[in-house]
Design an enzyme around this catalytic site. Structure first.
Site, PDB file in Angstrom:
ATOM      1  N   ASP A  50      30.902   4.029  21.793  1.00  0.00           N
ATOM      2  CA  ASP A  50      30.864   5.452  21.496  1.00  0.00           C
ATOM      3  C   ASP A  50      30.461   5.567  20.018  1.00  0.00           C
ATOM      4  O   ASP A  50      30.539   4.593  19.271  1.00  0.00           O
ATOM      5  CB  ASP A  50      32.216   6.118  21.764  1.00  0.00           C
ATOM      6  CG  ASP A  50      32.081   7.636  21.915  1.00  0.00           C
ATOM      7  OD1 ASP A  50      31.057   8.189  21.466  1.00  0.00           O
ATOM      8  OD2 ASP A  50      33.008   8.280  22.446  1.00  0.00           O
TER       9      ASP A  50
HETATM   10  C1  BGC Z   1      31.545  11.367  22.348  1.00  0.00           C
HETATM   11  C2  BGC Z   1      30.587  10.780  23.364  1.00  0.00           C
HETATM   12  C3  BGC Z   1      29.188  11.200  23.049  1.00  0.00           C
HETATM   13  C4  BGC Z   1      28.865  10.786  21.645  1.00  0.00           C
HETATM   14  C5  BGC Z   1      27.456  11.150  21.222  1.00  0.00           C
HETATM   15  C6  BGC Z   1      31.123  11.080  20.935  1.00  0.00           C
HETATM   16  O1  BGC Z   1      31.902  11.804  20.044  1.00  0.00           O
HETATM   17  O2  BGC Z   1      32.841  10.859  22.567  1.00  0.00           O
HETATM   18  O3  BGC Z   1      30.951  11.178  24.652  1.00  0.00           O
HETATM   19  O4  BGC Z   1      28.288  10.640  23.967  1.00  0.00           O
HETATM   20  O5  BGC Z   1      29.768  11.397  20.745  1.00  0.00           O
HETATM   21  O6  BGC Z   1      27.321  12.501  21.044  1.00  0.00           O
END
Ligand code: BGC
Length: 912
Positions: A277
């Protein structure tokens, strides 16, 4: 700067970093040329993906492999890794899902795509074909908007009924979520686009999401949390998985060898790659050696790139390990067609996709309550409709955060009800409360309504030289500083209707799922901030009130120049104090707020609310206006909503925010034909008004066609067939996770001592009666169940024998409208001393029937519903003996009961 300050990181990325990072290169790809077969043997499409990968890998330098596994981000292309032009390797171009394609590049179709109903709404359809179409649409739009990776679906089990991110996944049951998510992944990957299952693993709450250490048993992991991932790997050849921010059993998820290598890659035989993530990778060699394959997003917080290269050179990470990462990524790129079908920028089909979004939304609506057949509305019997609700006139009610897409168009419930009602029916609107905002995600009493607040000297406030926003009649004068000491001149002065502010992550550009009635707050105020609000407050009636401050950082409320409430705010908390007030009597008010705190060494953005607890029958002007309108209308439709978003807080209660409960009670008292349409991605508390209204429709965050879907259900053009994919508890105290140890956790440990008793399994075990059970959902017709039969076949060799159980029954539409029923089959307690759930979903089928029509329904049961995970032997065990079988219309509305006897020979590896 802490690596985990994701919102700040994104802000910096969005605002500061410009396209120069990658210059004019074409990240969309550098696939094939006429000489491919000669120069690039891996472009020979007759070879297998593995063979093509092997040919390509041997040509790659270590530096190129490291480049491939290190992600990037900029505010133009969004998330990607570099293409390797020399070898014709296209970039991975990633777009957030899971509720539509979130486009970063302003040159691509104005960043617009179809806003689909949130995945929780999709889950409410219980329709795997719908899930496949949903994924198909996403894959199509991703590909045609230059993306070859979708960051979705969400596969986080909804363990906390009020979880802020529940809307991004498919509910509390592992079987339902597994089947829906698998169909969704198949849909996406039917295009040259990879799906990314997230968040692996246990990202089930947002409170402390960056730090919480989940303590979970191997049994709960197997029976509940890994199942959606496992199913998508086994049945949909899942391309990618995203490891989460939190820790699991002591290790951060992205450097957790047990999770990534042992469980995911070995036990579940995942052939795809794991990406972190965004900001969740905290190390170089540790994560690389634990099984992380792709770091996102890279600089400036990244730990891979050059650091990973150095780690290989100094022997901390072997080149073989890097090869495996590159191999995993390339195999997926070859097998899913990313090399052979470079991404495109083709106009998406706005009309057709809008229609599909509407159909999905219609199928997702859950009719929770319908006393005296209050619904459907009959146009012929109506002359006037009151549409009430802070965002009933807003077409973009959606969950916030990374999943928010920029819709191609929107339809608000008000607009759609007006259109559907047509000429001859007067449809009037009253908001009833102030608009809902990110402030409403904070716990604590509702914000003081704007109609009770007045700025003392409005003209002077908005003097020249200040940036001014908003034009509210009521409210307080707000002054904002970008330091936390109110030093120098404020950088913003404006009138604020309410004091209900939640900045930081929740206020970075473009991600504000809020009412257009709320002015934007500049992102320069997202970090350090102090603010002051001044004016006067007057109570609507004589009585005892409480005034409160909820804040992270210190906040002080001065009443008539005396300090009245002092909230320290070292943690997000509320302090309140009682006061007797006289109707209409003005008191001078001043609120001072300072973001003088840090959470885990970082600034989290300003959070403060001036709240109130009024006497039960107190009203305010917005409610009064709504009541007046309801009184003179034949029907009142109240559209309520929550504000749900990823971030780092959750409400600790389930009440509808910002005075909406009081609004419903007041309107229902004025008009007995009050219908509540509830837009939220999670369960809400309804006990103070549920009995006062005849009908409640759970409309979720239903995407850009939400208005039409709502109107068509209300008027009976669509017979609702959605069923709850989550239990709706009575309130936050009556759930399986209602203890501080379980939520939000104590001393950083989220204790999953509820084990496998998640969702309805937990309510059943503890005898807690929910407001609406898992699987519940009414229809405008009725269904009769009869003739339950349970058949069992065993197959395979004795040692690995599997048992197939098939349930059949007859289902008849016994009412007057055509409709669909989701027939659900649950297994009961298993014949063993091991504690197993008294009810678990074992299968279901969705059947469409005309009035009077009857069909035979056959449902094959999931062997896991007849088995448990044995931690000692590390295998599923299907105990022999009699297992009760229940068939019905929800987990509590059981219509038929039978049983199956599992023979002794079936013992062993009953499920994989
Ligand atoms: C989220 C993810 C997301 C990523 C990119 C993170 O804060 O938990 O689900 O894909 O950001 O935007």
């Amino acid at each position: 700067m802490n690596v985990k300050s994701t919102w700040l990181y994104r802000m910096v990325m969005m605002i500061v970093i410009v396209a120069v990072v990658i210059g004019p290169m074409n990240i969309a790809g550098a696939a094939g040329s006429r000489t491919d077969r000669v120069d690039r043997p891996w472009m020979n499409t007759s070879l297998s993906a593995e063979k093509r990968t092997a040919l390509l890998l041997q040509e790659m330098t270590l530096e190129e492999k490291i480049d491939l596994v290190t992600g990037k981000v900029n505010n133009y292309y969004g998330f990607y890794n570099n293409p390797i032009e020399r070898l014709g390797i296209p970039a991975l171009t990633m777009a957030d899902g899971p509720a539509g394609v979130r486009i970063a590049n302003p040159d691509v179709q104005d960043k617009q795509s179809t806003a689909l109903p949130a995945p929780i709404a999709l889950a409410a359809t219980w329709d795997t074909e719908a899930a496949k179409q949903y994924g198909d649409l996403l894959g199509d739009e991703a590909y045609n908007t230059t993306h070859n990776v979708v960051l979705g679906p969400g596969m986080d089990i909804a363990r906390i009924p009020w979880g802020s991110r529940n809307f991004e996944s498919m509910g509390e049951d592992p079987l339902l979520q597994s089947q829906m998510a698998t169909a969704y992944v198949k849909g996406i990957q039917s295009h040259p686009v990879l799906a990314t299952a997230k968040h692996y693993l246990m990202n089930n709450q947002e409170t402390e999401r960056f730090t919480t250490n989940v303590k979970v048993s191997d049994r709960a992991l197997h029976e509940i949390y890994i199942r959606p991932f496992q199913e998508a790997i086994a049945k949909a050849d899942l391309g990618g998985a995203m490891c989460s921010f939190n820790k699991v059993n002591g290790e951060p998820a992205c450097e957790n060898k047990t999770l990534l290598t042992d469980l995911l890659k070995k036990e579940m035989q995942f052939k795809g790659f794991v990406m972190s993530d965004y900001g969740a990778n905290l190390s170089t060699a540790e994560s690389a050696n634990s099984g992380l394959d792709l770091e996102t997003p890279g600089t400036p917080y990244g730990k891979w790139g050059d650091q990973l290269l150095a780690a290989v050179k100094n022997g901390k990470v072997s080149e073989k390990t890097i090869d495996d990462k590159a191999r995993r990524i390339l195999v997926q790129m070859f097998s899913k067609g990313l090399f052979d079908h470079p991404v495109q920028n083709n106009q998406i089909d706005v009309r057709d996709h809008g229609k599909k979004a509407r159909q999905l939304a219609e199928e997702s609506m859950v009719l929770l309550q319908n006393k005296n057949n209050a619904l459907p509305l009959s146009k012929d019997k109506l002359k006037s409709i009151a549409v009430i609700g802070p965002d009933a006139d807003n077409g973009t009610v959606a969950g916030g955060g990374s999943s928010l897409v920029n819709p191609t168009y929107t339809v608000s419930p008000l607009e759609a009800i007006r259109n559907r009602a047509g000429k001859g029916v007067t449809v009037q609107y009253a908001p009833g409360t102030d608009p809902i905002s990110a402030g409403d995600i904070m716990p604590g009493p509702s914000a003081v309504p704007s109609s009770l607040l007045t700025t003392s000297d409005k003209k002077e406030n908005i003097s020249a030289g200040y940036a001014t926003y908003g034009d509210v009649e009521q409210g307080l004068r707000g002054e904002y500083w970008s330091n936390n000491k109110m030093e120098g001149n404020p950088i913003l002065v404006r009138n604020d209707g309410q004091v209900n502010m939640n900045l930081g992550f929740y206020n970075y550009q473009g991600l504000n799922a809020k009412s257009p009635k709320i002015p934007n707050t500049p992102t320069t105020l997202n970090g350090l901030i102090s603010a002051r609000w001044t004016g006067a407050i007057a109570a609507p009636k004589d009585g005892d009130y409480a005034l409160s401050l909820t804040s992270l950082g210190s906040s002080k409320l001065y009443l008539d120049d005396k300090l009245f409430v002092d909230n320290q705010g070292a943690k997000l908390s509320t302090t309140k104090k009682n006061i007797s007030l006289k109707a209409g009597e003005k008191h001078k008010i001043r609120i001072e707020y300072r973001a003088d705190y840090q959470v885990n060494g970082r600034d989290s953005g300003g959070m403060v609310r001036l709240g109130w607890e009024p006497p039960a029958d107190a009203s305010d002007k917005l409610i009064d206006n709504a009541v007046k309108l309801a009184k003179k209308s034949d029907v009142a439709i109240i559209v309520t909503r929550t504000y749900d978003s990823e971030g780092y807080v959750e409400r600790s209660d389930m009440e509808l925010p910002n005075n909406q409960d009081r609004l419903i009670r007041a309107v229902a008292a004025a008009n007995p034909k009050t219908i509540v349409v509830q837009m939220s991605g999670r369960a809400v508390q309804m006990d103070t008004w549920q009995d006062k209204v005849p009908a409640i429709v759970q409309a979720w965050f239903a995407g850009q066609e939400q208005g039409n879907a709502v109107a068509r259900v209300l008027f009976g053009d669509v017979n609702p067939s959605g069923k709850l994919p989550v239990t709706f508890p009575v309130n936050e105290q009556s759930t399986p996770v209602s203890s501080p140890e379980r939520f939000p956790g104590v001393n950083g440990i989220g204790d999953y001592s509820d084990g496998i008793f998640v969702g309805y399994r937990g309510y059943e075990k503890s005898g807690i009666q929910p407001a609406f059970a898992f699987g519940h959902g009414l229809s405008y017709t009725t269904f009769g169940y009869s003739d339950l039969k349970v058949k069992q076949h065993a197959s395979g060799k004795k040692s690995t024998r599997t048992s197939t159980v098939e349930v059949s029954l007859k289902l008849k539409n016994t009412g007057k409208a055509a409709g669909a029923e989701v027939v659900q089959v649950y297994s009961g307690k298993l014949p063993t001393n091991v504690e197993t759930p008294s009810r678990q979903l074992a299968g279901w089928s969705k059947i469409e029937l005309k009035p009077g029509q009857e069909k035979k329904v056959r449902i094959e049961l999931d062997p896991k519903a007849l088995s448990y995970w044995d931690e000692k032997s590390k295998a599923w065990v299907m105990p022999s003996g009699e297992v009760p079988i229940y068939a019905g219309s929800s987990s509590q509305d059981i219509r038929l009961t039978g049983s199956v006897t599992i023979p002794a020979a079936s013992k062993g590896k009953a499920a994989r």
